[in-house]
Design an enzyme around this catalytic site. Structure first.
Site, PDB file in Angstrom:
ATOM      1  N   GLU A 233       0.829  -1.216   0.000  1.00  0.00           N
ATOM      2  CA  GLU A 233       0.000   0.000   0.000  1.00  0.00           C
ATOM      3  C   GLU A 233       0.865   1.267   0.000  1.00  0.00           C
ATOM      4  OE1 GLU A 233      -3.305  -0.268  -0.631  1.00  0.00           O
ATOM      5  OE2 GLU A 233      -3.038   1.879  -0.878  1.00  0.00           O
TER       6      GLU A 233
HETATM    7  C1  FAD Z   1       2.093  -9.911   0.528  1.00  0.00           C
HETATM    8  C2  FAD Z   1       1.870  -8.825  -0.475  1.00  0.00           C
HETATM    9  C3  FAD Z   1       0.566  -8.430  -0.767  1.00  0.00           C
HETATM   10  C4  FAD Z   1       0.328  -7.447  -1.736  1.00  0.00           C
HETATM   11  N1  FAD Z   1      -0.960  -7.131  -2.091  1.00  0.00           N
HETATM   12  C5  FAD Z   1      -1.172  -6.363  -3.186  1.00  0.00           C
HETATM   13  C6  FAD Z   1      -2.493  -6.200  -3.735  1.00  0.00           C
HETATM   14  O1  FAD Z   1      -3.466  -6.722  -3.202  1.00  0.00           O
HETATM   15  N2  FAD Z   1      -2.636  -5.466  -4.857  1.00  0.00           N
HETATM   16  C7  FAD Z   1      -1.581  -4.877  -5.486  1.00  0.00           C
HETATM   17  O2  FAD Z   1      -1.784  -4.226  -6.503  1.00  0.00           O
HETATM   18  N3  FAD Z   1      -0.321  -4.995  -4.980  1.00  0.00           N
HETATM   19  C8  FAD Z   1      -0.104  -5.724  -3.864  1.00  0.00           C
HETATM   20  N4  FAD Z   1       1.168  -5.885  -3.365  1.00  0.00           N
HETATM   21  C9  FAD Z   1       2.276  -5.196  -4.013  1.00  0.00           C
HETATM   22  C10 FAD Z   1       2.865  -4.079  -3.156  1.00  0.00           C
HETATM   23  O3  FAD Z   1       1.976  -3.004  -3.077  1.00  0.00           O
HETATM   24  C11 FAD Z   1       4.233  -3.716  -3.763  1.00  0.00           C
HETATM   25  O4  FAD Z   1       5.120  -4.781  -3.430  1.00  0.00           O
HETATM   26  C12 FAD Z   1       4.759  -2.394  -3.259  1.00  0.00           C
HETATM   27  O5  FAD Z   1       3.988  -1.345  -3.774  1.00  0.00           O
HETATM   28  C13 FAD Z   1       6.220  -2.148  -3.646  1.00  0.00           C
HETATM   29  O6  FAD Z   1       6.460  -2.413  -4.997  1.00  0.00           O
HETATM   30  P1  FAD Z   1       7.679  -3.369  -5.398  1.00  0.00           P
HETATM   31  O7  FAD Z   1       7.533  -4.617  -4.636  1.00  0.00           O
HETATM   32  O8  FAD Z   1       7.748  -3.464  -6.869  1.00  0.00           O
HETATM   33  O9  FAD Z   1       8.970  -2.628  -4.862  1.00  0.00           O
HETATM   34  P2  FAD Z   1       9.798  -1.503  -5.646  1.00  0.00           P
HETATM   35  O10 FAD Z   1       8.864  -0.477  -6.191  1.00  0.00           O
HETATM   36  O11 FAD Z   1      10.733  -2.167  -6.576  1.00  0.00           O
HETATM   37  O12 FAD Z   1      10.619  -0.842  -4.462  1.00  0.00           O
HETATM   38  C14 FAD Z   1      11.857  -1.362  -3.962  1.00  0.00           C
HETATM   39  C15 FAD Z   1      12.453  -0.331  -2.999  1.00  0.00           C
HETATM   40  O13 FAD Z   1      12.724   0.887  -3.698  1.00  0.00           O
HETATM   41  C16 FAD Z   1      12.047   1.978  -3.071  1.00  0.00           C
HETATM   42  N5  FAD Z   1      11.571   2.904  -4.085  1.00  0.00           N
HETATM   43  C17 FAD Z   1      10.993   2.607  -5.272  1.00  0.00           C
HETATM   44  N6  FAD Z   1      10.665   3.747  -5.916  1.00  0.00           N
HETATM   45  C18 FAD Z   1      11.031   4.779  -5.124  1.00  0.00           C
HETATM   46  C19 FAD Z   1      10.951   6.207  -5.230  1.00  0.00           C
HETATM   47  N7  FAD Z   1      10.384   6.803  -6.277  1.00  0.00           N
HETATM   48  N8  FAD Z   1      11.432   6.951  -4.200  1.00  0.00           N
HETATM   49  C20 FAD Z   1      11.966   6.369  -3.110  1.00  0.00           C
HETATM   50  N9  FAD Z   1      12.066   5.034  -2.959  1.00  0.00           N
HETATM   51  C21 FAD Z   1      11.594   4.245  -3.951  1.00  0.00           C
HETATM   52  C22 FAD Z   1      10.898   1.352  -2.292  1.00  0.00           C
HETATM   53  O14 FAD Z   1      10.509   2.167  -1.190  1.00  0.00           O
HETATM   54  C23 FAD Z   1      11.511   0.022  -1.845  1.00  0.00           C
HETATM   55  O15 FAD Z   1      12.248   0.210  -0.673  1.00  0.00           O
HETATM   56  C24 FAD Z   1       1.432  -6.820  -2.370  1.00  0.00           C
HETATM   57  C25 FAD Z   1       2.745  -7.209  -2.053  1.00  0.00           C
HETATM   58  C26 FAD Z   1       2.954  -8.203  -1.138  1.00  0.00           C
HETATM   59  C27 FAD Z   1       4.380  -8.632  -0.873  1.00  0.00           C
END
Ligand code: FAD
Length: 598
Positions: free
Chosen positions: A440
C-alpha cells in the site's frame, strides 16, 4: 483453545472518545450514539476473540493450497467468513442505500483494529472488499453500484485491488495490462498482475477485481491508466451469476508471513481477454485509486496497531509467567521472580505499550479528520479537516507499521529464546508485521508523499496549522501542574519539527528536491513521533481532568498519564537526534555515496 488475545475495548474507547473526538461526529452521524458505539465495539470484540483469533496460528501453519479448481483457504476460514458476512460486518460503514449501516469510518477503523489483532490474514479480505465498495460508490455508474454493491456489502462477493505488475511496483505508471474496447461498452482485459491479495479463494461465491489497465493510445505513465471492474464470474443484468470470466490465479506466492492470506499471480485474458467494465472516466484510474488510497493507507496503519497490540499482550502474559533471576537486592538464592520484575523487561513492555497506544491515537485522529472532511455540515470545519486528514495519511500508514515491526521484535525479545521458537507465537507477529511497511505504498514512498505533496499543499497551510495546534497543546499542558514536564518536552519537540519543516520547505523552494527527499524518511519519523506525543498528551490531559471526578477509575486514568509521560521522556526525545539526519544527512547520501559501496 485460548489464544490469549483480549480485545482492548477499554483502551480503544478511551482513544476514540478522549483523544480522537468520536463524539464530535454525532452532528454528522445522528445514528451514532454512545450506546451504539458500545454495542458495536463489544460485539466486534466477541467475534474477534472467539471466531478469528483461534484461527490465527493454525492458519499460519496450514496456509492456502492451489488446486485445479482454485485456491482452498486454511481450515475454518470459510466458515469464519460466512459468519463474518452474516453478522453484517462488511456493511458497518457502507452506504445504507445498498444495505450498509453507514456508521462513521472512525468506528469502522476501531473495529478493524480488532480484526487485525485477531487474524491479520483473514482481515485482509474484508479490508480489500471495503476498498472496492468505496471505489465503486464514489466512481461507479448507477448501474454498477446497483449490481455490485449489495453483494459486496453482504459479503456474498469479495473484492481485490490489482495494481502491481512485475515491472510496475512503486511506479504504478509503468503498468502494461491492456484494455481493448469490444464495441458493446465492455473491454477485453489482458495482462498479468502479481501479489494480488485474496485474488482467488473459496470463501465467497464471486470475486470483484478492480484492475488498473491501459486503453489503446493512452498517454504514458499514470495519466494513461483507467480502472476496470472484472468479475471472476460474469454477472447477468438481473444480478444472477453467468459464465466464468477469463481470469485465473496462475500461482500462489510463498511468503515470510501472512500465510493464510492468498497472495496471487493473476492472469487476465489467457483465452482471448477477460470482460471488464470501465469504472469512472477513461485515463482517470489513478485519480480514482487516490480517492480511496486514504482509506486503504489508514487501514494498513491500523493493521500495524492491531499486530502491536497482540504482540504486547502475548509478551506481557509471558513476562508474568516466566521466572528468572532474583528480585533486586534479594539475598534469597532459591526464590526467583517473574521477569516483569526486572527493570529492562519493564522498559521493553512499556515501550511496546506506549508505541501501540500512540499509533492507535494517531490513526483514530486521522479517521475522525476523514469523517469530518467528508461529512461535516460546516464548510470551514470540513476544509480544515480535509487538510489535516491528507497530511496525517502518510504518517498513519508509515509510523504505526514501522512501530509494529519494532514492537513485534521487542515481543520476541521479552520471550528470550522461546521468542525465536515458532510454537510460542511471538514470531508469527514479527513475520506477519514485516509486510506492513511494504505494501500500500512502501514507507519510503510515504516519506516522498509527505515531503513532495503534503508539505507543499496549500502553500504549507496544513503543516503550519498542525504545528500551531501542537504548540498550543504544549503550552496548555505546561500550565497544568502534574503535566508540566510533558508540556515542556512536547514544546521543545514541536519547535524542532518546525525547524525541520522550514528547512525541507526551503530546499523544495530552492529546487533542491533530492536534498529534501534524502531526508524524507527521518522527517516522517520525526513528524509522526511529535504528532503521536501530541495525541497521547491530549489523552493525558483528559485523564488528569477525569481523575478529579467522583467515581473516577483512578488506576486506569493514571496509567494513561504514565504511558503519555513515558512516551514524552523516552521516545519523543528521539526527534532531536533526527534533525541532523534530515538537514545534514543528505550530503552523504547524495554526493559522497562512496564508489566502493556502489
Ligand atoms: C504480501 C503482499 C501483498 C500485496 N498485495 C497487493 C495487492 O493486493 N494489490 C496490489 O496491486 N499490490 C499488492 N502488493 C504489491 C505491493 O503493493 C508492492 O510490493 C509495493 O507497492 C512495492 O512495490 P515493489 O515490490 O515493486 O517494490 P519496488 O517499487 O521495486 O521498491 C523497492 C524499494 O525501492 C524503493 N523505491 C521505489 N521507488 C522509489 C521512489 N520513487 N522513491 C523512493 N524510494 C523508492 C521502495 O521504497 C523500496 O524500498 C502486495 C505485495 C505483497 C508482498
Amino acid at each position: 483453545m485460548p489464544t490469549g488475545f483480549t480485545p482492548p475495548v477499554k483502551d480503544i474507547r478511551f482513544a476514540l472518545d478522549a483523544i480522537a473526538g468520536l463524539p464530535s461526529l454525532t452532528d454528522s452521524f445522528p445514528e451514532l450514539t454512545s450506546d451504539v458505539a458500545t454495542a458495536v465495539l463489544n460485539e466486534a470484540a466477541k467475534f474477534a476473540a472467539e471466531v478469528l483469533a483461534p484461527l490465527n496460528a493454525p492458519g499460519d501453519h496450514e496456509g492456502n493450497k492451489k488446486t485445479t479448481g482454485g485456491v482452498v483457504t486454511a481450515s475454518g476460514f470459510k466458515d469464519a467468513y460466512r459468519r463474518f458476512s452474516q453478522a453484517g460486518w462488511n456493511g458497518l460503514t457502507a452506504p445504507s442505500a445498498y444495505g450498509g449501516q453507514e456508521l462513521p469510518h472512525t468506528l469502522g477503523t476501531a473495529v478493524a483494529e480488532m480484526w487485525q489483532s485477531a487474524n491479520l490474514s483473514f482481515a485482509l479480505c474484508p479490508m480489500l472488499t471495503q476498498g472496492v465498495i468505496e471505489a465503486l460508490n464514489t466512481h461507479g455508474s448507477q448501474e454498477q453500484k446497483a449490481l455490485y454493491l449489495p453483494k459486496l456489502i453482504s459479503g456474498e462477493w469479495s473484492g481485490t485491488m490489482n495494481l502491481t505488475e512485475p515491472q510496475a511496483g512503486s511506479d504504478v505508471g509503468a503498468l502494461k495490462t491492456r484494455a481493448e474496447p469490444v464495441g458493446d461498452g465492455t473491454f477485453r482485459i489482458t495482462g498479468t498482475k502479481i501479489f494480488i491479495t485474496w485474488g482467488e479463494h473459496d470463501c465467497s461465491e464471486n470475486i470483484v477485481h478492480l484492475v488498473l489497465a491501459r486503453l489503446p493510445n493512452a498517454p504514458e505513465g499514470t495519466r494513461g491508466i483507467s480502472m476496470f471492474l472484472v468479475p471472476k464470474i460474469l454477472v447477468n443484468g438481473d444480478g444472477t451469476l453467468g459464465a466464468r470470466n477469463d481470469v485465473v490465479c496462475a500461482g500462489l506466492e510463498h511468503k515470510m508471513g501472512i500465510h493464510a492470506s492468498p497472495t496471487c499471480v493473476m492472469s487476465y485474458g489467457e483465452k482471448g481477454g477477460a470482460t471488464g467494465y470501465l469504472v469512472g472516466s477513461a485515463d482517470k484510474g489513478m485519480a480514482n485509486m487516490f480517492t480511496m488510497m486514504n482509506g486503504a493507507r489508514l487501514a494498513v496503519g491500523i493493521q500495524g496497531v492491531g499486530i502491536a497490540e497482540a504482540a504486547y499482550q502475548k509478551a506481557l502474559a509471558y513476562a508474568h509467567e516466566r521466572k528468572q533471576g532474583r528480585a533486586l537486592g534479594s539475598r534469597d538464592r532459591k526464590e526467583s521472580v517473574a521477569i516483569i520484575e526486572h527493570p529492562d523487561v519493564r522498559r521493553m513492555l512499556m515501550t511496546m505499550k506506549a508505541l501501540t497506544e500512540a499509533g492507535r491515537a494517531l490513526c483514530y485522529a486521522n479517521a475522525v479528520a476523514i469523517d469530518l472532511a467528508l461529512h461535516s455540515k460546516d464548510a470551514n470545519e470540513a476544509a480544515k479537516a480535509r487538510g489535516q486528514a491528507e497530511l496525517l495519511i502518510p504518517l498513519s500508514k508509515a509510523w504505526p507499521t514501522d512501530m509494529a515491526v519494532e514492537v513485534a521484535s521487542l515481543g520476541i525479545q521479552v520471550h528470550g529464546g522461546m521468542g525465536f521458537i515458532e510454537e510460542t507465537g511471538a514470531a508469527q507477529f514479527y513475520r506477519d508485521a514485516r509486510i506492513l511497511p511494504i505494501y500500500e505504498g512502501t514507507n519510503g514512498i510515504q516519506g516522498v508523499d509527505l515531503v513532495g505533496r503534503k508539505l507543499a499543499q496549500d502553500g504549507g497551510a496544513a503543516v503550519r496549522a498542525f504545528i500551531e495546534e501542537i504548540a498550543a497543546n504544549a503550552a496548555a499542558l505546561s500550565k497544568i501542574d502534574p503535566l508540566k514536564d510533558m508540556g515542556g518536552a512536547l514544546g521543545q519537540a514541536v519547535a524542532t519539527l518546525g525547524k525541520a519543516s522550514q528547512w525541507i520547505g526551503g530546499q523544495l523552494v530552492a529546487g533542491r528536491v533530492a536534498e529534501a527527499l534524502a531526508g524524507a524518511t527521518p522527517y516522517l519519523r520525526m513528524f509522526a513521533t511529535v504528532a503521536a506525543a501530541h495525541y497521547l498528551a491530549i489523552g493525558a490531559k483528559a485523564a488528569n481532568h477525569s481523575l478529579t471526578q467522583l467515581g473516577a477509575d483512578k488506576a486506569y486514568l493514571t496509567a494513561r498519564i504514565s504511558v503519555a509521560r513515558f512516551f514524552a521522556h523516552n521516545i519523543l526525545p528521539q526527534v532531536e537526534g533526527l534533525l541532523p539526519a534530515i538537514m545534514e544527512g543528505g550530503a552523504e547520501v547524495l554526493a559522497n555515496f562512496p564508489d566502493e559501496m556502489k
